[in-house]
Design an enzyme around this catalytic site. Structure first.
Site, PDB file in Angstrom:
ATOM      1  N   GLN A  48       0.845  -1.188   0.000  1.00  0.00           N
ATOM      2  CA  GLN A  48       0.000   0.000   0.000  1.00  0.00           C
ATOM      3  C   GLN A  48       0.887   1.246   0.000  1.00  0.00           C
ATOM      4  O   GLN A  48       1.724   1.421   0.882  1.00  0.00           O
ATOM      5  CB  GLN A  48      -0.899  -0.015   1.230  1.00  0.00           C
ATOM      6  CG  GLN A  48      -1.440   1.334   1.677  1.00  0.00           C
ATOM      7  CD  GLN A  48      -2.496   1.897   0.751  1.00  0.00           C
ATOM      8  OE1 GLN A  48      -2.167   2.674  -0.140  1.00  0.00           O
ATOM      9  NE2 GLN A  48      -3.728   1.504   0.946  1.00  0.00           N
ATOM     10  N   SER A  64     -18.810   9.184  10.665  1.00  0.00           N
ATOM     11  CA  SER A  64     -19.728   9.103   9.534  1.00  0.00           C
ATOM     12  C   SER A  64     -20.223   7.676   9.334  1.00  0.00           C
ATOM     13  O   SER A  64     -21.407   7.441   9.047  1.00  0.00           O
ATOM     14  CB  SER A  64     -19.033   9.598   8.260  1.00  0.00           C
ATOM     15  OG  SER A  64     -19.830   9.392   7.124  1.00  0.00           O
ATOM     16  N   LEU A  71     -20.605   3.457   2.849  1.00  0.00           N
ATOM     17  CA  LEU A  71     -21.392   3.717   1.643  1.00  0.00           C
ATOM     18  C   LEU A  71     -20.755   3.129   0.389  1.00  0.00           C
ATOM     19  O   LEU A  71     -21.428   2.940  -0.617  1.00  0.00           O
ATOM     20  CB  LEU A  71     -21.592   5.221   1.463  1.00  0.00           C
ATOM     21  CG  LEU A  71     -22.297   5.940   2.620  1.00  0.00           C
ATOM     22  CD1 LEU A  71     -22.455   7.423   2.297  1.00  0.00           C
ATOM     23  CD2 LEU A  71     -23.655   5.304   2.898  1.00  0.00           C
ATOM     24  N   GLN A  72     -19.458   2.875   0.433  1.00  0.00           N
ATOM     25  CA  GLN A  72     -18.750   2.387  -0.746  1.00  0.00           C
ATOM     26  C   GLN A  72     -17.960   1.142  -0.372  1.00  0.00           C
ATOM     27  O   GLN A  72     -17.147   1.173   0.558  1.00  0.00           O
ATOM     28  CB  GLN A  72     -17.796   3.481  -1.237  1.00  0.00           C
ATOM     29  CG  GLN A  72     -17.522   3.464  -2.717  1.00  0.00           C
ATOM     30  CD  GLN A  72     -16.723   4.700  -3.103  1.00  0.00           C
ATOM     31  OE1 GLN A  72     -15.667   4.948  -2.553  1.00  0.00           O
ATOM     32  NE2 GLN A  72     -17.234   5.476  -4.032  1.00  0.00           N
ATOM     33  N   GLY A  91      -9.195   0.832  -0.380  1.00  0.00           N
ATOM     34  CA  GLY A  91     -10.135   1.119   0.697  1.00  0.00           C
ATOM     35  C   GLY A  91      -9.607   0.899   2.099  1.00  0.00           C
ATOM     36  O   GLY A  91     -10.374   0.674   3.033  1.00  0.00           O
ATOM     37  N   GLU A  92      -8.285   0.997   2.297  1.00  0.00           N
ATOM     38  CA  GLU A  92      -7.738   0.744   3.635  1.00  0.00           C
ATOM     39  C   GLU A  92      -8.227   1.782   4.644  1.00  0.00           C
ATOM     40  O   GLU A  92      -8.434   1.477   5.817  1.00  0.00           O
ATOM     41  CB  GLU A  92      -6.205   0.727   3.613  1.00  0.00           C
ATOM     42  CG  GLU A  92      -5.616   0.367   4.972  1.00  0.00           C
ATOM     43  CD  GLU A  92      -4.123   0.136   4.955  1.00  0.00           C
ATOM     44  OE1 GLU A  92      -3.516   0.177   6.036  1.00  0.00           O
ATOM     45  OE2 GLU A  92      -3.560  -0.081   3.856  1.00  0.00           O
ATOM     46  N   ARG A  94     -11.179   3.221   4.767  1.00  0.00           N
ATOM     47  CA  ARG A  94     -12.509   2.796   5.208  1.00  0.00           C
ATOM     48  C   ARG A  94     -12.427   1.584   6.145  1.00  0.00           C
ATOM     49  O   ARG A  94     -13.186   1.467   7.100  1.00  0.00           O
ATOM     50  CB  ARG A  94     -13.366   2.440   3.981  1.00  0.00           C
ATOM     51  CG  ARG A  94     -14.147   3.609   3.407  1.00  0.00           C
ATOM     52  CD  ARG A  94     -14.622   3.314   2.003  1.00  0.00           C
ATOM     53  NE  ARG A  94     -13.526   3.391   1.061  1.00  0.00           N
ATOM     54  CZ  ARG A  94     -13.490   2.734  -0.090  1.00  0.00           C
ATOM     55  NH1 ARG A  94     -14.478   1.936  -0.418  1.00  0.00           N
ATOM     56  NH2 ARG A  94     -12.469   2.868  -0.893  1.00  0.00           N
ATOM     57  N   ASN A 126      -4.562   6.123  -4.948  1.00  0.00           N
ATOM     58  CA  ASN A 126      -3.986   7.111  -4.043  1.00  0.00           C
ATOM     59  C   ASN A 126      -3.497   8.359  -4.769  1.00  0.00           C
ATOM     60  O   ASN A 126      -3.659   9.473  -4.274  1.00  0.00           O
ATOM     61  CB  ASN A 126      -2.844   6.482  -3.242  1.00  0.00           C
ATOM     62  CG  ASN A 126      -3.348   5.622  -2.101  1.00  0.00           C
ATOM     63  OD1 ASN A 126      -3.769   6.130  -1.074  1.00  0.00           O
ATOM     64  ND2 ASN A 126      -3.324   4.323  -2.280  1.00  0.00           N
TER      65      ASN A 126
END
Length: 291
Positions: A48, A64, A71-72, A91-92, A94, A126
């Protein structure tokens, strides 16, 4: 054949996921189902590009998520030989925020993705989202060049930036750790850091920039009157040209009957990758190699 993704892999992912690979727009015959995956079964990608996640950023996202959920979906790939079943491709942030929010599961898309594809997707995500600081960006370019055998031009095409931009940002990877930390803290700018990267003692120059509050122009003048490094720059071209690589791959294919890829790294190292389509083809290949 496109160099990126070793065939259709990355193109398929981008088609399904949108321009930024974690937007889940799913079309076509190879439809992917969003699943709820336990967080305990998921691990981070060691390649990453993004290494720093601020506490305030994660706390805001966690708040949130507590209110509205994730949401994703994140993008995962199946892995073996690890203490987890799935590795994060995109998505790390999230994922981390979901753990902070106390979730036990997260919505995810699971794709069969090669390690090279995973590195490409993570880098694109990124860079396009401007998530990386200059030091992370520099290290990410060097990592994908070293591990995937990419040239400067390949990385430039992959992320949509010029070769000169890649070359300049990669100068930062040659800096001492203490100077890199100054850049990450914002004590000196990336432009200052690139300027002193060619100097023999960048740490001393970085401290002078901070103490004397030097501009980039002042720093350039100072470096012109300073001893330079005797070592080479961050980027050193490889020695095997593209035509020779193709010839070697063709010879391997003719001799072994399977698709072959040669990846040269800097310093003379490299990899030969052999692909097989069936278990039978694999057994035939093993027999040829072990005779």
């Amino acid at each position: 054949m496109s160099k990126f993704g070793m065939g259709r892999g990355l193109a398929d992912i981008q088609h399904e996921m949108g321009n930024v690979p974690d937007i889940s727009v799913l079309t076509g015959a190879g439809r992917v189902v969003v699943k709820q995956i336990p967080l305990a079964q998921i691990g981070a990608n060691p390649d990453q590009p993004r290494k720093t996640f601020t506490e305030s950023e994660l706390a805001d996202l966690a708040a949130s998520i507590k209110e509205r959920g994730v949401l994703q979906p994140i993008l995962l790939r199946s892995v073996t030989g690890r203490p987890y079943l799935y590795e994060i491709v995109a998505g790390e942030r999230r994922f981390r925020a979901s753990k902070l929010a106390g979730l036990s599961e997260i919505p995810a898309l699971i794709k069969q993705i090669t390690p090279e594809n995973a590195m490409e997707i993570a880098l694109i995500e990124n860079v396009q989202r401007e998530n990386l600081n200059p030091i992370e960006e520099s290290a990410a370019y060097k990592n994908i060049m070293d591990k995937c055998g990419y040239e400067l031009a390949d990385v430039a095409r992959l992320i949509g930036k010029s070769e000169s931009y890649i070359r300049n940002i990669m100068r930062l990877d040659t800096l001492p750790v203490d100077v890199k930390e100054m850049v990450e803290r914002g004590d000196i700018s990336a432009s200052h850091a690139r300027t002193i990267a060619v100097a023999e003692n960048p740490t001393a120059l970085a401290k002078k920039i901070i103490d004397d509050k030097l501009s980039v122009a002042d720093t350039e003048k100072m470096v012109r009157n300073t001893a330079r490094k005797t070592t080479g720059r961050a980027y050193v071209p490889k020695t095997i040209d593209a035509r020779t690589v193709q010839e070697i791959e063709s010879k391997l294919h003719s001799a072994l009957g399977v698709k072959a890829k040669l990846r040269e790294k800097r310093g003379g190292a490299g990899q030969v990758i052999l692909e097989f389509a069936t278990r039978t083809q694999m057994q035939e290949l093993v027999e040829k190699l072990t005779k």
